[in-house]
Scaffold this motif. Structure first.
Motif, PDB file in Angstrom:
ATOM      1  N   ILE A   1      56.903  39.583   6.923  1.00 61.69           N
ATOM      2  CA  ILE A   1      56.614  39.202   8.303  1.00 61.69           C
ATOM      3  C   ILE A   1      56.671  37.693   8.522  1.00 61.69           C
ATOM      4  CG2 ILE A   1      55.172  41.250   8.574  1.00 61.69           C
ATOM      5  CD1 ILE A   1      52.708  39.540   8.434  1.00 61.69           C
ATOM      6  N   GLY A   2      56.626  36.898   7.455  1.00 63.63           N
ATOM      7  CA  GLY A   2      56.702  35.444   7.596  1.00 63.63           C
ATOM      8  C   GLY A   2      55.340  34.807   7.807  1.00 63.63           C
TER       9      GLY A   2
ATOM     10  N   LEU B   1      49.083  39.980  11.653  1.00 61.75           N
ATOM     11  CA  LEU B   1      49.088  41.294  11.014  1.00 61.75           C
ATOM     12  C   LEU B   1      47.884  42.100  11.469  1.00 61.75           C
ATOM     13  CD1 LEU B   1      50.273  43.255   8.863  1.00 61.75           C
ATOM     14  CD2 LEU B   1      48.776  42.127   7.186  1.00 61.75           C
ATOM     15  N   GLY B   2      48.131  43.346  11.859  1.00 60.29           N
ATOM     16  CA  GLY B   2      47.071  44.290  12.189  1.00 60.29           C
ATOM     17  C   GLY B   2      47.093  45.453  11.218  1.00 60.29           C
ATOM     18  N   LEU B   3      45.919  45.989  10.890  1.00 62.10           N
ATOM     19  CA  LEU B   3      45.794  47.076   9.915  1.00 62.10           C
ATOM     20  C   LEU B   3      45.260  48.332  10.589  1.00 62.10           C
ATOM     21  CD1 LEU B   3      44.131  45.115   6.955  1.00 62.10           C
ATOM     22  CD2 LEU B   3      46.567  45.424   7.424  1.00 62.10           C
ATOM     23  N   VAL B   4      45.915  49.464  10.336  1.00 57.74           N
ATOM     24  CA  VAL B   4      45.515  50.751  10.899  1.00 57.74           C
ATOM     25  C   VAL B   4      45.350  51.748   9.752  1.00 57.74           C
ATOM     26  CG1 VAL B   4      46.127  52.642  12.464  1.00 57.74           C
ATOM     27  CG2 VAL B   4      46.750  50.285  13.047  1.00 57.74           C
TER      28      VAL B   4
ATOM     29  N   ARG C   1      45.730  53.560  19.006  1.00 56.87           N
ATOM     30  CA  ARG C   1      45.825  53.190  20.429  1.00 56.87           C
ATOM     31  C   ARG C   1      45.515  51.716  20.630  1.00 56.87           C
ATOM     32  NH1 ARG C   1      40.956  55.418  23.103  1.00 56.87           N
ATOM     33  NH2 ARG C   1      40.146  53.480  22.205  1.00 56.87           N
ATOM     34  N   ASP C   2      44.424  51.234  20.044  1.00 55.33           N
ATOM     35  CA  ASP C   2      44.055  49.823  20.220  1.00 55.33           C
ATOM     36  C   ASP C   2      45.036  48.893  19.519  1.00 55.33           C
ATOM     37  OD1 ASP C   2      41.920  50.751  21.635  1.00 55.33           O
ATOM     38  OD2 ASP C   2      40.420  50.349  20.077  1.00 55.33           O
ATOM     39  N   ALA C   3      45.565  49.341  18.372  1.00 54.09           N
ATOM     40  CA  ALA C   3      46.535  48.515  17.651  1.00 54.09           C
ATOM     41  C   ALA C   3      47.827  48.361  18.445  1.00 54.09           C
ATOM     42  CB  ALA C   3      46.824  49.137  16.285  1.00 54.09           C
ATOM     43  N   LEU C   4      48.272  49.427  19.070  1.00 53.05           N
ATOM     44  CA  LEU C   4      49.499  49.354  19.871  1.00 53.05           C
ATOM     45  C   LEU C   4      49.315  48.420  21.057  1.00 53.05           C
ATOM     46  CD1 LEU C   4      50.523  53.124  19.809  1.00 53.05           C
ATOM     47  CD2 LEU C   4      51.588  51.242  18.550  1.00 53.05           C
ATOM     48  N   ALA C   5      48.144  48.487  21.682  1.00 50.17           N
ATOM     49  CA  ALA C   5      47.879  47.578  22.801  1.00 50.17           C
ATOM     50  C   ALA C   5      47.846  46.126  22.332  1.00 50.17           C
ATOM     51  CB  ALA C   5      46.559  47.957  23.469  1.00 50.17           C
ATOM     52  N   TRP C   6      47.271  45.896  21.172  1.00 51.32           N
ATOM     53  CA  TRP C   6      47.226  44.533  20.616  1.00 51.32           C
ATOM     54  C   TRP C   6      48.629  44.034  20.306  1.00 51.32           C
ATOM     55  CZ3 TRP C   6      48.567  43.141  15.475  1.00 51.32           C
ATOM     56  CH2 TRP C   6      48.222  41.832  15.106  1.00 51.32           C
ATOM     57  N   GLN C   7      49.462  44.879  19.714  1.00 48.73           N
ATOM     58  CA  GLN C   7      50.828  44.462  19.395  1.00 48.73           C
ATOM     59  C   GLN C   7      51.641  44.214  20.653  1.00 48.73           C
ATOM     60  OE1 GLN C   7      53.564  47.342  17.524  1.00 48.73           O
ATOM     61  NE2 GLN C   7      53.986  45.787  15.958  1.00 48.73           N
ATOM     62  N   ALA C   8      51.395  45.002  21.704  1.00 44.26           N
ATOM     63  CA  ALA C   8      52.152  44.855  22.941  1.00 44.26           C
ATOM     64  C   ALA C   8      51.912  43.515  23.619  1.00 44.26           C
ATOM     65  CB  ALA C   8      51.804  45.988  23.906  1.00 44.26           C
ATOM     66  N   ASP C   9      50.790  42.876  23.344  1.00 47.18           N
ATOM     67  CA  ASP C   9      50.488  41.574  23.957  1.00 47.18           C
ATOM     68  C   ASP C   9      51.354  40.458  23.384  1.00 47.18           C
ATOM     69  OD1 ASP C   9      48.593  42.517  25.714  1.00 47.18           O
ATOM     70  OD2 ASP C   9      46.921  42.227  24.319  1.00 47.18           O
TER      71      ASP C   9
ATOM     72  N   ARG D   1      53.714  40.062  16.253  1.00 42.03           N
ATOM     73  CA  ARG D   1      52.647  40.916  15.735  1.00 42.03           C
ATOM     74  C   ARG D   1      53.220  42.153  15.044  1.00 42.03           C
ATOM     75  NH1 ARG D   1      47.902  40.546  20.468  1.00 42.03           N
ATOM     76  NH2 ARG D   1      47.314  38.387  19.940  1.00 42.03           N
ATOM     77  N   TRP D   2      52.745  42.393  13.840  1.00 43.65           N
ATOM     78  CA  TRP D   2      53.166  43.519  13.020  1.00 43.65           C
ATOM     79  C   TRP D   2      51.950  44.382  12.689  1.00 43.65           C
ATOM     80  CZ3 TRP D   2      58.232  43.820  10.541  1.00 43.65           C
ATOM     81  CH2 TRP D   2      59.090  42.774  10.901  1.00 43.65           C
ATOM     82  N   LEU D   3      52.223  45.663  12.456  1.00 40.62           N
ATOM     83  CA  LEU D   3      51.157  46.602  12.113  1.00 40.62           C
ATOM     84  C   LEU D   3      51.453  47.251  10.770  1.00 40.62           C
ATOM     85  CD1 LEU D   3      50.681  48.392  15.556  1.00 40.62           C
ATOM     86  CD2 LEU D   3      49.198  46.653  14.560  1.00 40.62           C
TER      87      LEU D   3
END
Length: 558
Positions: free
Chosen positions: A461-462, A467-470, A498-506, A511-513
């Motif tokens: 990811i560089g 980075l978000g963790l699910v 659901r919350d991770a997708l919303a965070w990435q969409a911002d 942002r990677w998951l």
């Protein structure tokens, strides 16, 4: 002068060997699952946040265990600045402390030789050494329970000694805020009361005043943690903190014992643990038990109190449906203590030496054959290793290590033969623990600790990405190369996703998951996602925003 010189030489040899066996590999690995990453993560968050009263796992409170062990890890982390060293120091020091207590109690009750033999037996007991090399709570709580029994027996059998009596109760309190079961040390008072009632000689008095003072000493460390915690909970009005207090005071203690919800085992489970994990000490039991029987017939309280306490501890944990092998670890030091006075005579007999030789031969041969099997390129083993640990490329190195340990053990037995079988057995076990620490730790670390997984993630990811963790595990967050965003730990996976997708969409460009495979869902585009491979029996995926477009549409995210 010569006896004193021999005693000093033995003492120096013992502590040198103890440090080598338990300390081998210190600093060469990171925390490994199942429990080590959790406690290390909580400890690191304490240091980073400055908030030590309420343990945190990511963005959630961690209510499963009292905080003392994690406080110790956090303290050593502050002192050393090195997590790889700090997370293992409580277990190392607790194990050395337990050995010291057994040596001194054997000296006090019988002779210095009895204490020395008891300590050697404990040091090489498989369960004790294995747990001493791990960063779980059990070695620490074993130390506090042993310290409690030590203090009580010093008063009851070597006393009277009011300071030792109070130390015994105080240490039980420390055991309570380590794992909640520290009070089992006080079960030794039941056979003491019975022996006193029956008029057994050599027992110091247990007056009502002493019991009252002991209760105060027991409550002192418990209340030192409990009162500030409850006051903060009450003052906060935070439902999460109230749930934390209810969980740790009720669910994780009385309810966990009376109605265990996991680790269900049959009533005889601990018999198998004693027969296998308390080796080689239990090999001496056929010759020790008649000695104990004679001592009990002679009303020797030095044997009755530790022996009855071991039985009560095993019975106590057997009555619960939930059982793990480590639950009875605190009883092992007292078993070795009881072996100490007669072990020198026992190991001089032919059949104990033959048993020791057979056990060492079986262990060494098994290791040598297993290592050779791996080096021969057994494909099913490599496949299982890859599926379990993601370590197929290291199979040959692992096989060579196991083969080398086995050959070393066989060489030791060839040198010592049956006449010196006990020494050969100790050399075999020493080779196992030192080899595993110095070679196995670095070899297995990247896959076992998730360091390799998180290093691959960071490289992909560089440096500037988030980075978000699910559906994450503690080792993932602990080994991440940057502050990672989490969306709960025990929350349902659907809510985390659901919350991770919303965070990435911002910020989809940066942002990677990271997902555990079972949490991906049907909307993930796996042709765009990155397969990170297997670590700790789980497959992990890295998702750029392009892989979650369908999911965001499904959830109504931007």
């Amino acid at each position: 002068m010569r006896p004193g010189i021999e005693v000093n030489r033995e003492r120096w040899l013992f502590w040198t060997v103890a440090l080598l066996l338990i300390g081998a590999g210190l600093g060469l690995r990171d925390p490994w699952p199942a429990d080590e990453p959790r406690y290390a993560l909580v400890a690191r968050q304490m240091v980073e946040s400055g908030q030590w009263l309420f343990p945190m796992r990511g963005d959630e409170l961690y209510p499963d265990k009292p905080p003392l062990f994690m406080w110790l890890q956090a303290l050593f982390l502050q002192m050393t600045g090195q997590l790889r060293i700090a997370f293992l120091l409580p277990s190392l020091l607790a194990a050395l402390g337990t050995l010291a207590l057994v040596r001194d109690l054997g000296r006090c009750l019988w002779t210095p030789q009895a204490g020395a033999y008891a300590a050697w037996a404990l040091l090489f007991a498989i369960q004790f050494t294995w747990q001493a090399k791990r960063a779980q709570i059990d070695p620490t709580v074993t130390f506090f329970i042993t310290l409690s029994v030590y203090g009580l027996l010093r008063h009851l059998l070597c006393g009277p000694d009011n300071r030792m009596w109070l130390l015994g109760w105080f240490a039980a309190g420390l055991g309570v805020i380590s794992k909640g079961v520290g009070v089992v040390a006080l079960l030794v008072l039941l056979p003491a009361a019975w022996a006193s009632w029956r008029g057994w000689p050599g027992l110091s008095r247990m007056s009502a005043t002493r019991f009252a003072l002991g209760l105060v000493a027991l409550l002192a460390p418990v209340l030192a943690w409990l009162l500030p915690m409850l006051w903060s909970v009450q003052a906060s009005g935070d439902p999460a903190l109230h749930a934390y207090a209810d969980n740790i005071l009720l669910k994780q203690t009385a309810q966990r014992y009376a109605n265990a919800w996991h680790h269900h085992q049959p009533w005889w489970y601990f018999g198998g643990v004693i027969a296998s994990q308390w080796l080689p000490a239990v090999l001496a039991l056929p010759w020790a038990i008649p000695r104990w029987r004679e001592a009990l017939r002679g009303r020797d309280a030095r044997v009755l109190l530790p022996l009855a306490w071991i039985a009560l501890v095993v019975l106590f944990f057997s009555l619960s449906r939930g059982k793990r092998e480590v639950y009875i670890l605190p009883a092992l030091p007292m078993l070795c203590l009881l072996l100490g006075p007669w072990l020198a005579v026992i190991v001089a007999k032919p059949w104990p030496r033959r048993l020791a030789f057979a056990f060492a031969l079986l262990l060494s041969t098994g290791l040598a054959l297993a290592g050779a099997w791996v080096l021969a390129g057994e494909p099913s083993f490599e496949q299982k290793l890859d599926e379990a640990r993601g370590l197929v490329d290291g199979a040959n190195a692992l096989g060579a290590m196991v083969l080398g340990i086995g050959v070393f053990g066989l060489g030791a037995l060839a040198w010592w033969r049956v006449r010196g079988a006990v020494a050969g057995l100790l050399f075999t076990l020493a080779g196992l623990w030192i080899g595993f620490g110095l070679i196995g730790y670095p070899l297995l670390n990247d896959a076992s600790s998730a360091r390799g997984l998180m290093q691959r993630t960071g490289a992909l990811i560089g440096a500037d990405a988030e980075l978000g963790l699910v559906a994450w595990k503690e080792q993932n967050l602990l080994m991440a190369d940057r502050p990672a965003r989490t969306f709960g730990f025990r929350r349902p996976v659907a809510e985390q996703r659901r919350d991770a997708l919303a965070w990435q969409a911002d910020a989809p460009a940066t942002r990677w998951l990271q997902f555990e495979e079972s949490a991906l869902g049907d909307c993930i585009d796996r042709s765009v996602a990155v397969d990170l491979g297997v670590a700790n029996r789980r497959r992990w995926w890295l998702l750029p925003a392009a892989a979650t477009v369908s999911c965001r549409a499904e959830h109504g995210s931007r």
